[in-house]
Design a protein around this motif. Sequence first.
Motif, short mmCIF file in Angstrom:
data_model
loop_
_atom_site.label_atom_id
_atom_site.label_comp_id
_atom_site.label_asym_id
_atom_site.label_seq_id
_atom_site.Cartn_x
_atom_site.Cartn_y
_atom_site.Cartn_z
N PHE A 81 -44.53 -8.80 -26.73
CA PHE A 81 -45.36 -8.31 -25.64
C PHE A 81 -46.36 -7.27 -26.14
O PHE A 81 -46.22 -6.73 -27.24
CB PHE A 81 -44.48 -7.71 -24.55
CG PHE A 81 -43.48 -8.68 -23.99
CD1 PHE A 81 -43.89 -9.70 -23.15
CD2 PHE A 81 -42.14 -8.59 -24.32
CE1 PHE A 81 -42.98 -10.61 -22.64
CE2 PHE A 81 -41.22 -9.50 -23.82
CZ PHE A 81 -41.65 -10.51 -22.98
N ALA A 82 -47.33 -6.99 -25.31
CA ALA A 82 -48.39 -6.06 -25.69
C ALA A 82 -47.84 -4.70 -26.09
O ALA A 82 -48.33 -4.08 -27.04
CB ALA A 82 -49.39 -5.92 -24.54
N THR A 159 -58.32 -6.11 -18.65
CA THR A 159 -57.20 -5.35 -19.19
C THR A 159 -55.91 -6.14 -18.99
O THR A 159 -55.86 -7.13 -18.27
CB THR A 159 -57.07 -3.97 -18.52
OG1 THR A 159 -56.64 -4.15 -17.16
CG2 THR A 159 -58.42 -3.24 -18.52
N ALA A 160 -54.86 -5.66 -19.63
CA ALA A 160 -53.55 -6.29 -19.50
C ALA A 160 -52.48 -5.23 -19.30
O ALA A 160 -52.67 -4.07 -19.65
CB ALA A 160 -53.23 -7.14 -20.74
N SER A 168 -50.73 -15.02 -24.46
CA SER A 168 -51.70 -15.07 -23.37
C SER A 168 -52.90 -14.18 -23.66
O SER A 168 -54.04 -14.54 -23.37
CB SER A 168 -51.02 -14.64 -22.06
OG SER A 168 -49.98 -15.51 -21.72
N ILE A 169 -52.64 -13.01 -24.23
CA ILE A 169 -53.74 -12.10 -24.57
C ILE A 169 -54.66 -12.74 -25.60
O ILE A 169 -55.89 -12.71 -25.47
CB ILE A 169 -53.20 -10.76 -25.08
CG1 ILE A 169 -52.52 -9.99 -23.95
CG2 ILE A 169 -54.31 -9.91 -25.70
CD1 ILE A 169 -51.93 -8.66 -24.35
N LEU A 211 -43.79 -16.58 -29.99
CA LEU A 211 -44.73 -16.23 -28.96
C LEU A 211 -44.41 -16.84 -27.60
O LEU A 211 -45.18 -16.71 -26.67
CB LEU A 211 -46.15 -16.66 -29.38
CG LEU A 211 -46.74 -15.91 -30.55
CD1 LEU A 211 -48.12 -16.49 -30.87
CD2 LEU A 211 -46.88 -14.43 -30.24
N TRP A 212 -43.28 -17.55 -27.50
CA TRP A 212 -42.98 -18.14 -26.20
C TRP A 212 -42.25 -17.16 -25.32
O TRP A 212 -41.69 -16.16 -25.78
CB TRP A 212 -42.16 -19.42 -26.38
CG TRP A 212 -40.93 -19.24 -27.22
CD1 TRP A 212 -39.79 -18.58 -26.91
CD2 TRP A 212 -40.75 -19.73 -28.55
NE1 TRP A 212 -38.92 -18.63 -27.93
CE2 TRP A 212 -39.45 -19.34 -28.96
CE3 TRP A 212 -41.54 -20.49 -29.42
CZ2 TRP A 212 -38.95 -19.65 -30.21
CZ3 TRP A 212 -41.01 -20.80 -30.66
CH2 TRP A 212 -39.73 -20.38 -31.05
#
Length: 213
Positions: A81-82, A159-160, A168-169, A211-212
């Motif tokens: 995640f980010a 933004t996220a 996704s990003i 990445l899933w």
Amino acid sequence: MFYIIDQGLRIQTPVETLARDKTVQAIEKPAATSAISKEQEVPIPKQPPKQNPAQPNADKLAHHYQENKQASQQRRQPAVFATQIMTRPAIAMNDQESIYSASLLLKRQRFHHLPIINKNGELIGIVTDRDMMRFSLDNSLADLRSITVSRIMNKKVITAAEETEIRSIADVMCRQNISAMPITDQNRRLIGIVSSTDILRTLVHQAPLELWA
């Protein structure tokens, strides 16, 4: 989860909207058809179903495939995640600072994107080194020390949230042709930034990267 910050508003936006293709496929013209009269209808004889001698083996293979698929899913690791790879704290600048100061900051820190915040610490825009270069070329006689970055910043920023998947990003960044995305909280406060360099660095040091979801 993605958001668009525009004119002080924080709008929640589905990734499908941000990442959708911009091209529209042409619709081919259907071939001309005509009605078939009853005299033209040809009866199709019914045939008994054929026995497939390989059916038992096919059932075994399908069962084996499902078992392997379930085992593979159990071995999967959590998505990245980010919040796990973003640069924090993100270096930002107040919207009342000058373009000259912003240019010096970008050169000193050796990055290309500078989030812009207001006096309350809320993200209200973003400016890039290209924005500054373009403005300088178009206004060669202007005093950059007396012009604020609010004049050239992009007020519409994608933004996220911290829990947004890196996959996704990366997808949105590629489709929108941007190389950095600010990470904000629910109050539009800047808490970090994810750049294409952060994603590449993660791939290098944590490969293979899961990445899933």
